[in-house]
Structure formats: structure tokens, C-alpha cells
Write a protein that holds these residues in place. Structure first.
Motif, short mmCIF file in Angstrom:
data_model
loop_
_atom_site.label_atom_id
_atom_site.label_comp_id
_atom_site.label_asym_id
_atom_site.label_seq_id
_atom_site.Cartn_x
_atom_site.Cartn_y
_atom_site.Cartn_z
N ILE A 19 36.83 -34.14 13.16
CA ILE A 19 38.08 -33.64 12.61
C ILE A 19 39.15 -34.69 12.85
O ILE A 19 39.25 -35.27 13.93
N ASN A 34 47.35 -32.58 12.76
CA ASN A 34 46.24 -33.13 13.52
C ASN A 34 46.70 -33.70 14.86
O ASN A 34 46.10 -33.43 15.91
N ARG A 37 47.62 -30.82 17.21
CA ARG A 37 46.45 -30.12 17.77
C ARG A 37 45.79 -30.99 18.84
O ARG A 37 45.38 -30.48 19.88
N ALA A 41 45.37 -29.86 22.79
CA ALA A 41 44.06 -29.85 23.43
C ALA A 41 44.06 -30.74 24.66
O ALA A 41 43.46 -30.42 25.68
N GLN A 44 45.70 -29.14 27.77
CA GLN A 44 44.83 -28.19 28.49
C GLN A 44 43.72 -28.90 29.22
O GLN A 44 43.25 -28.43 30.24
N GLY A 45 43.28 -30.02 28.65
CA GLY A 45 42.13 -30.71 29.23
C GLY A 45 42.47 -31.53 30.46
O GLY A 45 41.59 -31.92 31.20
N LYS A 67 49.74 -20.64 25.52
CA LYS A 67 50.76 -21.15 24.59
C LYS A 67 50.22 -22.38 23.86
O LYS A 67 50.46 -22.55 22.66
N MET A 69 47.05 -23.09 23.31
CA MET A 69 46.00 -22.65 22.38
C MET A 69 46.63 -22.05 21.14
O MET A 69 46.22 -22.33 20.01
N GLU A 70 47.64 -21.21 21.36
CA GLU A 70 48.31 -20.55 20.24
C GLU A 70 49.00 -21.59 19.36
O GLU A 70 49.01 -21.48 18.13
N MET A 72 47.96 -24.41 18.70
CA MET A 72 46.98 -25.12 17.88
C MET A 72 46.69 -24.41 16.57
O MET A 72 46.15 -25.02 15.65
N VAL A 73 47.02 -23.13 16.49
CA VAL A 73 46.67 -22.37 15.29
C VAL A 73 47.40 -22.94 14.08
O VAL A 73 46.79 -23.25 13.06
N LEU A 74 48.68 -23.09 14.21
CA LEU A 74 49.45 -23.63 13.09
C LEU A 74 50.62 -24.42 13.68
O LEU A 74 51.75 -23.95 13.69
#
Lengths: 84, 986
Positions: A19, A34, A37, A41, A44-45, A67, A69-70, A72-74
Motif C-alpha cells: 500500500i 497515505n 496513515r 501506524a 503506535q509501533g 485515537k 487507529m481512529e 487512520m480511518v479517514l
């Protein structure tokens, strides 16, 4: 011509697998989404980074993770309407 | 360009490894231990640890000891452990940033981790589509799943082959495009096909709909992935929508033990979901109290499962982001055993907010704290009795399992610990906000001043290099300085010391104390008190020997006294004794040697060999166990040499080797210690203290008496004196070296390397072991004082003293003229003191303010979105060891930075400048409706030599002030994108 088609297919396979692999017509929205996102990620990592941000925001790490993760949705809103 | 240094090199040394825990799991990795005796496998930063809980029989002393630690040189993101059927120990699995799955074992023989498998599945690095973010393993040990934040999931099936080797399968992928994973867990399916559950959101539709309509209709799905062991693939077997706020999953026991399925933890609610049974739902109880917002919703941040396989019973402990822990049990319906009918939630206790919480079968709860010290609690009661605190018990009976339905929130009252008690407090340094190296107290070495922690568990720490001592007795002996002491047993078979002899050359006398229930002076004693003592020892079975300048005074077991006067015109300058042998150094540079027979009488060797110079120090080795005599003595002379002499009876005082030194030796001790890194081989070490403050250590060759492997260290400006001691914390011999400060030499219990660490204590003249019925420690002379102390721990090398703070510290600054520090503290989403007082007064809260504050210390500060609690404190870590002044900020203002500024216009008088922000909303994008955050700079006048702060002026700014700095007698500050230089007006 067959060569060109194969290159095209390979690129598509690559874009499907990884991706974020860009193409000649990558829009600004695709690109920024992109990047956003990827950043979420990454936050968090890397546990220390998540910890740092949680302290800054005065909340627990799990809430900050949600927050991210959310986000990353849009991350940059829906894609703009394409002109037909 | 000639003065540019071409090869600049920096070297970094990690003093303390990170203490923040990333992931932790219980395991049974050490072969041969009982199933109950679970270990803790933990990842902190780059390091992995294996810990054990060590307890004594009646559980009064509990400690956490590290069995093994290793640096993995990578970012660890998750750990898990599982038992592959048919194997003896648990497999440990590590998810990291390497794009590989690492399976390790603990090798008990080599005491290190052993890699079993390392399988590559993706690129290295923390990437959004490379698995590693989530890790879960099948409870029956058949497979494990790694998942990434987006798209990818990979399952490895593991097996044991006939050669008892662990076999790992090729990766089975379960990828789905445009799919975000919020969490995974493994289901307990008994011995049926393993199933993993995942919380997923598909963003494809939302992204491709320009109207935003699909985004508002997005759903979170609970998806089951079944690992078909027969067909060797992974399939998506079930999915259903869940509450959109779901953040965490826990697998419910299955097979014979329970109904299987998952707990889906959401904001304010916990659901039970499974494809075969009806769903259940229960609200997460909210806190009741005058300062609590009744509408605030919590999420679950950590939890653990307890499963009794023998009784088929289980319960969960789930912790909210406030730290409250609830016990969740499930009741099954009468007719169908696998149909859960009801969930029951009971408030258990409040712990620090955990990264992960573990229930250890021995009866402990390990709380790996997100901020500050991790803790181990002893479980006194599992809260099984429904009669206890029925008001804190809640049932799922009338709650609809539909997320869209409304429900009635439940409330409980948080309290102090009731079902558990604190067993171990594990020191930590995270989160470390700021550090500053300074030496305001003019100690030998500078200290590290640090602000650490969050909320009301924050501390101001003074970190020193050294081991902490626990002072038990500190009494003045008189107005004269003492210089040496000896603790003696009455008989060699005694367990405890009976006498304490303290010698003072300056006072020209010896003080004799008896050790019993109390330590008191004895006036009527057979010891000589009118002269200072050179050495004293308990020799033979029951003879006490006291050496003074004019001779040797020995008290036999029968009470008879033997005296050996020193030869005419000669005095004794140095002496050393063990069980049977006594060596004296005379002022004429001659040596006198005695051997004690079985009758307790000292027999002198006629031969008195002369040394090359005045004898300054000597030592006979300790008598080896099961033998009568030590082999070698070491004698040091003022011509800067030491000689090794044989002191065995068949070759008495024969020279074996000579070693030249850089200075005159002041103290020599021959001590037998275990060779580091060996399995208990005992080696004779000679420790040498020099007048120049150097300390040397060498090995005496057992056969030839040659000295080898010399190590040197500079300890301080004073001559080094050495004292052999036994260290109770690690059950071994050590050496205490006294120079400007005392140093302890010992084999480190973790690395087993010989380590020399200072003690955090004032200069000691002398120190000896001190064993009484109540205490196993050390005694020492500090000037004219007798100090009795213990060394509780020898595994760290830094020790810290703390001053408690009120809120999360943000910045600190030091007063340049004295040892005062100023700390700016602020907590977001927290009620300020003024607001709390207001709310309490309005609600007519009858709880006294002190009691309220004490409870708040335990349960944490009252939180509310958009509020700020903040204060500025003056801290005196040196004398008062407390905050001397506190200024609470009001009006939603938060202190962000502080700096002590000398103003040229005020004749360089120093003022404290504090930068603040008002109405800040971290993590929330500003909208038209919200007030834009403002900023202020406060100027405080420092009075009473910096102990008090007095507000002089407050200047408003358009945005929060994050940076302040002194600049040429003025104050430089940054406001948004601008830099200002200000001077003090008026």
C-alpha cells in the motif's frame, strides 16, 4: 507493446501488495492520506513515542492508541469528487 | 581550518536501562519449577527480562529477582508465551520491528535466552502493513498470530516432532485490503480448530465516498479467523458489527472450562460476543463522588484472566484508565452449560494504571505500570463472597446487548486497597521528564536531579551513584574521634556477635560494648581499655585476643588471662589474626608469628624475620573451611612494597613473592571470594589500600604465592582502609573500602562481575560485620559516632531519594545561589484544587480534606475534560527534603516552563519566570466554538534565600509560552512564531 503491458501488470501487483506505492496519477489526497496513515501506524509501533504523546495529552496510552487507529480511518477526509 | 578537530568521537554509556514496560506475560520457562511458580517475561525498550517472584515461607518478604536479561537491539512491541503440547517449558514469542517472528526458550544451564526459530514474514521497520503490532497465541499452544495496524495478518502453526524439536510452519496469511485492525485475541476453543478474533474497520467505502455519508456509517466488526489445522489454511469464519468504540478483546475460556467467545471492551460498556451464543452487555461502573463527572466514560486498558482448570472456573480482572480494577465473572444458564446468562462486575481494588496486568498463580497481581513504579500486590481475597460490598456489585440483567440502545450507568465508590496488599514496589525512572546534573551540596560526585512521573504520583528525584544504606542506629560515642572497631563472637560456634571493641588512638583508649538486645558499654571487662587496640579477634574455640601497642592480651575460655609483652623498646604497629594464626609487625620492622594450639594458648615462633622497611599493614588470610591454617600472609612496608609470606607451620614466614607499589600501603586484606563467572571456585584475593587513595586487588596464586591480575581504582583523596564484610543481600563475602567515601566491592548478583560501588553515606573510618539476633548488617565508625546499618540491595548502582510533587512535572530550574529547585507542574483533563474545593463545598461533602487528599493519593486525581490543574513548587532536596512553597494556579492555567532569570536592571537579582498556557486543548483541533488558548508569563520574587516565591507580575500573551531563557540580563521568550526579549519594568 507486450513489454509495456507486463510492466503495467507488475506495477499493479506491486501496488496491491505494498500500500502506498505511487503511480503517475497519484492525487494530492491519496498522497497525504497515505502519509498520515503511515504516521499514525508509526506512532503506535514506537511505544516510547506513544507514551510521550499520551503524557502530553493527559490521557492513557490505550486512549491515544485508539485515537491513532481512529485517525487512520479517514485521516484527510473523503476523497474529493472526481470530475467525469 | 587548522584548529578544526577532524576525528571527534562521542561515546554513550547507558547508566540505567529503560524501565518503561512495553509488554509482559506470565510463563513457565524455567524447567523443574512447579506450575504455580510462574515467571514473568517482560520487554522494556530494547531489553527482554525473565523475572521470578521470590518469597520466604510466611510471605513476609517478597521480592522480584531478575533471572536473565538480554538486549535484543530492536524495538519490541509484543510478547506472548504458550506451551506446545508435549513440551516441558513455555515457548516465548517476541514481536518486534524486525519483520520476523522470534521464538525463544530460556536455557537454564547457560542462564540465557536461546533462539528456537526466527522466521521472516516482511520488511524490517515499524510499518503499517508489516505484522508485529499485535500478537496473540492459541491457549492450547498450537499457533500464534501476528497482525499489523492495516491489512496484514499472519499465522504460524507450531508443533513438536518426534525428536522433541519445535517445528514451525510456513506463514499463513489472512490479508484484507483497506482493513484496519484495532486489536486481536485468541479464542479458547478447547481442542477444536484454533480461532483468532480481530476488531476491524473497513475504510474503503468511506474513502471513496466524497459526500462523507459512508464515513458516518462506518462500522467496527468483530471477525473470527479460523485456523484449519487439517487443510493448513486460515479462513474468515464469522463477522458481526460491534459497538464502534471497541478497543480491546479478551478470550473467554472454552472447551470444558467455559462458553468460549470474547469480551469486547468498549467505551463505558463491556460486551460478551460469540457466534454460537446470545450476546451480553454490562456497563463499566463509573466513579461516584462530589468531584467526579457523572457523565465521563471509561475504557478498559488492561486485564487478565484467571482460569482454574481443575474446577472449570474463571474470572477476569479488568482495569479502567482511572486504575480501578473490576472482577468480571460469568454465570451460566442452568439448562445449557455453555450458555452464559449473566455477567457480574464487582469493584475489586484500585491500582496504578497498568500497561499490562498479570495474575500470578502464587497469589500475586503484577501491575506493569504505564507511569512510575510497577507493583506487585498480594491477593488476600478474591472477592468471592457476595455479602462483601454488595453495593459495588453489578449485574448485566437489564442491559440490552444492542450498542444503540440506551442503558443506565452504574456507580461505585473508589476506596483504599481492600482485597490486596502491596508486596513489592519496583523502582523505576519512567517517565523521565527532565534531568539536570549538579552538585549544590558539594558532595564527592555530582548528583542527577530529575523530575519523573505523572499526576499525583510525580516525584522530584535526587539520583546518586551508589548503594543505599539503611541506617538503624547512629549514636555518638564521645567527644573524641575513634578510628577502628571490631565485632567479636564469644565462641567460634556462636551465631551472633557478643562484643564490640572501639579503639581511639586520639583518646588513647578502647571502649568495650556488649551486643545483646541492646548495645551497651561494659565497664567491668577483661579487655584492656586503657590503651588503643591494634587488632582484636576471636581465635581458637573460645579465646579472645586483643593486640595493643605493648603486647598481646588473650582471654581464655576459662576466664584466665594470658599476656605477651612486646620485646623491650619495640611496639606493635600492625597485627592480623584468623582462627589459629596471629601475625604482628613490630616497630623494629620485625615480624612476630603465633600459632594457637587446641588449648587456646598462643605459641610464638622463635624466628622473627626483619622486613625491608617499617611495617605499615599486614594480613593473614582467613582460615579456609575445614582446615587449621591459612597458607599465605601479605605484609606491606613503608618502602612501597608488599611481600607474600608462607605462614604454614612447616615453612613459617618464608618469602614467596614481592610486589612494588606506587605508594605506601595503609591497609591489606586477604579475602577468599568466589571467582566471578565460575561455578563457585574460591580464590584468594589480596586487597590493598594505599596512602594515595588507590585501591588494588590481586589474585594470590595458590601454589607459588605469586600475585597476578592486578586491578587498580582511585577511590578518593584519603588513604584507603579496607574491611572484609559479608553482604547479607547477596549472601557472599565482600570488601568495604573506606576513603573519602565508603565503597563496597562485591560480585554483582546479576552479571557476577566484581563491582566496586560507593555507598551513599558520609566518610567512614572503619566498618565491620554486625550480626545480632535482630539484625544482619554492618557497623561502622563515622567520626565520633557508631553507625549500625544494613545494605538492602546490591543489584543496582544508582540510588534515589524522592520529594513528592502534586502534578505531572513539566520543567525545572535551579537557583544558582543555593540548592533550591523550582518545578512547573500541570495536568491536563484534571480538576484544579480550587474547582475541587468548590465542588466539594457545593455537594456538602462531609469527608475531611485530609482524608480526601489521602484517598486521592491512592485513586488518582479527579479528571474532567478541558480542565487543567497546575502549580509551581519550590523544592529543597538537600536540607528540608520537601517542597517549601507551593503556588496553585487557577482559571484553567497550566504552567509549561520555568527559568530563573538574573535581571541586569535589578543589579542581577534572580527572579523566577514561569510561562503558562490558558484553556489549552491538547490533541483537539481548534474550532470556531472553542476559545483559542492564551498565554502568560509570571514573575516571582524569590525570598528567604529562595525558599518562598512571591508573585510580582503577570504579563498576558496571545498564545501559550513554551520557552523561556535568560539573555544578557533580560528574559527571552517564545510566543507562537515570535521571539521577544523582555526586561522587568517598574
Amino acid at each position: 507493446m507486450a513489454d509495456k503491458l507486463r510492466t503495467q501488470q507488475q506495477l499493479e501487483a506491486l501496488q496491491n501488495k505494498y500500500i502506498g506505492t505511487g503511480h503517475a496519477d497519484t492525487t494530492k489526497h491519496e498522497w497525504t492520506t497515505n502519509i498520515a496513515r503511515d504516521s499514525y501506524a508509526s506512532y503506535q509501533g514506537h511505544p516510547p513515542l506513544l507514551h510521550y504523546m499520551s503524557i502530553g495529552m493527559g490521557q492513557g496510552m490505550e486512549r491515544t492508541r485508539m485515537k491513532c487507529m481512529e485517525g487512520m480511518v479517514l485521516p484527510c477526509g473523503p476523497a474529493p469528487a472526481t470530475e467525469e | 581550518m587548522s584548529n578544526v578537530q577532524q576525528t571527534q568521537a562521542f561515546y554513550s554509556l547507558t547508566l540505567e536501562a529503560p524501565s518503561a514496560i512495553t509488554a509482559v506475560v506470565t510463563c513457565n520457562s524455567i524447567p523443574g519449577l512447579k506450575n504455580q511458580d510462574q515467571q514473568i517475561f517482560e520487554a522494556r525498550g530494547q531489553r527482554i527480562y525473565l523475572h521470578r517472584i521470590i518469597e520466604n515461607e510466611d510471605r513476609t518478604e517478597v521480592s522480584l529477582s531478575t533471572v536473565c536479561e538480554q538486549n535484543v537491539f530492536g524495538i519490541i512491541r509484543g510478547v506472548t508465551s504458550f506451551r506446545i503440547p508435549g513440551t516441558a517449558t513455555d515457548q516465548l514469542v517476541i514481536a518486534s520491528d524486525s519483520g520476523r517472528v522470534a521464538m525463544v526458550n530460556y536455557d537454564a544451564e547457560k542462564k540465557q535466552f536461546k533462539r528456537v526459530h526466527l522466521e521472516t514474514f516482511g520488511k524490517s521497520g515499524v510499518r503499517r502493513t508489516v505484522p508485529g503490532q499485535y500478537l496473540a497465541s492459541d491457549p492450547r499452544g498450537r499457533c500464534c498470530m501476528l497482525a499489523s495496524a492495516e491489512k496484514n495478518k499472519v499465522v504460524y502453526i507450531v508443533n513438536r516432532n518426534s525428536e522433541a524439536e519445535i517445528v514451525i510452519s510456513s506463514p499463513h496469511e489472512a490479508n484484507s485490503w483497506a482493513n484496519l485492525c484495532f486489536g486481536i485475541c485468541a479464542l479458547d476453543t478447547g481442542w477444536e480448530h484454533p480461532v483468532f478474533a480481530a476488531l476491524e474497520v473497513d475504510y474503503n467505502d468511506a474513502e471513496n465516498d466524497p459526500t462523507g455519508e459512508m464515513y458516518s456509517r462506518r462500522e467496527k466488526l468483530l471477525v473470527y479467523y479460523t485456523v484449519d489445522l487439517g487443510l493448513n489454511h486460515v479462513v474468515k469464519s464469522w463477522s458481526d458489527t460491534v459497538d464502534y468504540s471497541a478497543n480491546m478483546l479478551f478470550g473467554v475460556p472454552g472447551g470444558q472450562d467455559g462458553p468460549s467467545g470474547v469480551l469486547v471492551c468498549c467505551e463505558d460498556r463491556i460486551y460478551y460476543r460469540h457466534d454460537k451464543t446470545a450476546p451480553l452487555c454490562i456497563p463499566i461502573p463509573r466513579r461516584k463522588g462530589s468531584t467526579e463527572d457523572p457523565n465521563r466514560k471509561r475504557i478498559i486498558v488492561a486485564g487478565c484472566l484467571h482460569l482454574s482448570k481443575a474446577r472449570h472456573e474463571f474470572f477476569f480482572l479488568l482495569q479502567t484508565e482511572d486504575g480501578d480494577v473490576f472482577k468480571l465473572t460469568m454465570e451460566m444458564s442452568e439448562e445449557a452449560k455453555a450458555q452464559p446468562e449473566r455477567m457480574v462486575v464487582k469493584y475489586y481494588d484500585t491500582f496504578p494504571v497498568a500497561k499490562q496486568m498479570l495474575l500470578i498463580r502464587k497469589g500475586y497481581i503484577y501491575v506493569a505500570a504505564e507511569n512510575g513504579n510497577s507493583k506487585i500486590y498480594h491477593v488476600n481475597d478474591l472477592a468471592d463472597d457476595p455479602e462483601v460490598e454488595p453495593h459495588n456489585t453489578f449485574k448485566s440483567d437489564d442491559v440490552s446487548p444492542d450498542p444503540t440502545e440506551t442503558y443506565k450507568p452504574t456507580y461505585f465508590t473508589p476506596r483504599h486497597l481492600n482485597f490486596t496488599s502491596l508486596a513489592v514496589d519496583i523502582p523505576s525512572l519512567h517517565p523521565l521528564m527532565r534531568t539536570h546534573v549538579a552538585n549544590p551540596a558539594n558532595e564527592d560526585a555530582p548528583q542527577i536531579y530529575a523530575i519523573q512521573g505523572t499526576g499525583n504520583r510525580s516525584v522530584f528525584k535526587t539520583i546518586r551513584h551508589g548503594l543505599e544504606i539503611q541506617e538503624i542506629v547512629n549514636t555518638a560515642l564521645g567527644d573524641f574521634p575513634c578510628d577502628n572497631l571490631w565485632s567479636l563472637k564469644h565462641r567460634s560456634s556462636d551465631e551472633y556477635h557478643s562484643y564490640l571493641l572501639i579503639s581511639s588512638v586520639h583518646g588513647g583508649k578502647t571502649i568495650v560494648l556488649s551486643i545483646g538486645d541492646e548495645v551497651e558499654t561494659i565497664d567491668d571487662t577483661s579487655f584492656l581499655t586503657k590503651w588503643p587496640t591494634v587488632t582484636a579477634a576471636q581465635m581458637g574455640d573460645d579465646t579472645l585476643v586483643q593486640v595493643h601497642a605493648r603486647g598481646v592480651h588473650s582471654i581464655l575460655g576459662s576466664g584466665a588471662v594470658n599476656a605477651w609483652p612486646s620485646p623491650a623498646n619495640r611496639t606493635i604497629t600492625a597485627a592480623s589474626a584468623n582462627d589459629r594464626q596471629l601475625l604482628l609487625g613490630l616497630s623494629s620492622a620485625e615480624l612476630a608469628f603465633f600459632f594457637m594450639g587446641d588449648d587456646g594458648v598462643l605459641n610464638q615462633l622463635e624466628d622473627m624475620p626483619e622486613m625491608s622497611g617499617k611495617i605499615t599493614a599486614l594480613s593473614v588470610g582467613q582460615t579456609p573451611k575445614g582446615q587449621q591454617q591459612a597458607k599465605y600472609a601479605v605484609v606491606g612496608c613503608d618502602d612501597c612494597t608488599i611481600r607474600v609470606l608462607s605462614i604454614e607451620l612447616d615453612s613459617p614466614l618464608e618469602a614467596r613473592s614481592v610486589q612494588a607499589l606506587s605508594a605506601v600501603p595503609t591497609s591489606i586484606e586477604v579475602v577468599e571470594m568466589v571467582e566471578p563467572g565460575s561455578s563457585g571456585t574460591v580464590v584468594s584475593y589480596v586487597h590493598i589500600g594505599l596512602e594515595s587513595g588507590l585501591y588494588l586487588r590481586a589474585i594470590i596464586d595458590e601454589v607459588t604465592g605469586e600475585l597476578g591480575e592486578v586491578r587498580t581504582k582511585f577511590l578518593g583523596a584519603r588513604p584507603t582502609r579496607l574491611f572484609p564484610v559479608s553482604i547479607s543481600a547477596s549472601q557472599q563475602q565482600g570488601i568495604l573500602a573506606c576513603s573519602t567515601k565508603p565503597w563496597l566491592g562485591y560480585n554483582h548478583p546479576g552479571s557476577s562481575i566484581y563491582t566496586l560501588t560507593p555507598l551513599v553515606a558520609a566518610t567512614m573510618e572503619a566498618a565491620r560485620p554486625f550480626n545480632s539476633e535482630h539484625l544482619d548488617g554492618l557497623c561502622a565508625i563515622q567520626g565520633g559516632n557508631l553507625l549500625i546499618f544494613g545494605i538492602p540491595k546490591v543489584d543496582g548502582r544508582l540510588s534515589a531519594s524522592e520529594v513528592a510533587l502534586q502534578y505531572t512535572p513539566r520543567a525545572m530550574t535551579r537557583n544558582p545561589w543555593n540548592s533550591m529547585w523550582y518545578v512547573a507542574q500541570s495536568d491536563g483533563n484534571t480538576l484544579s484544587q480550587a474547582t475541587k474545593d468548590d465542588l466539594r463545598a457545593k455537594a456538602g461533602d462531609a469527608v475531611p480534606a485530609e482524608e480526601f487528599a489521602e484517598l486521592e493519593k491512592h485513586i488518582g486525581l479527579s479528571r474532567s475534560t478541558g480542565h487543567w490543574a497546575s502549580c509551581i513548587q519550590a523544592i529543597d532536596p538537600v536540607e528540608a527534603k520537601a517542597a517549601t512553597s507551593t503556588i496553585e494556579l487557577a482559571d484553567n492555567e497550566a504552567a509549561l516552563c520555568c527559568e530563573v532569570i538574573p535581571f541586569a536592571s535589578r543589579e542581577w537579582e534572580v527572579y523566577l519566570a514561569v510561562g503558562t498556557g490558558q484553556h489549552m486543548m491538547p490533541g483537539v483541533a481548534p474550532t470556531a466554538a472553542t476559545e483559542a488558548p492564551k498565554g502568560f508569563v509570571h514573575i516571582y520574587k524569590l525570598t528567604e534565600s529562595g525558599r518562598q516565591m512571591e508573585l510580582m507580575h503577570k504579563t498576558a500573551f496571545a498564545s501559550p509560552v513554551y520557552a523561556l531563557h535568560p539573555f544578557q540580563g533580560r528574559l527571552a521568550l517564545g510566543v507562537g512564531p515570535e521571539l521577544f526579549v523582555y526586561d522587568l519594568g517598574m
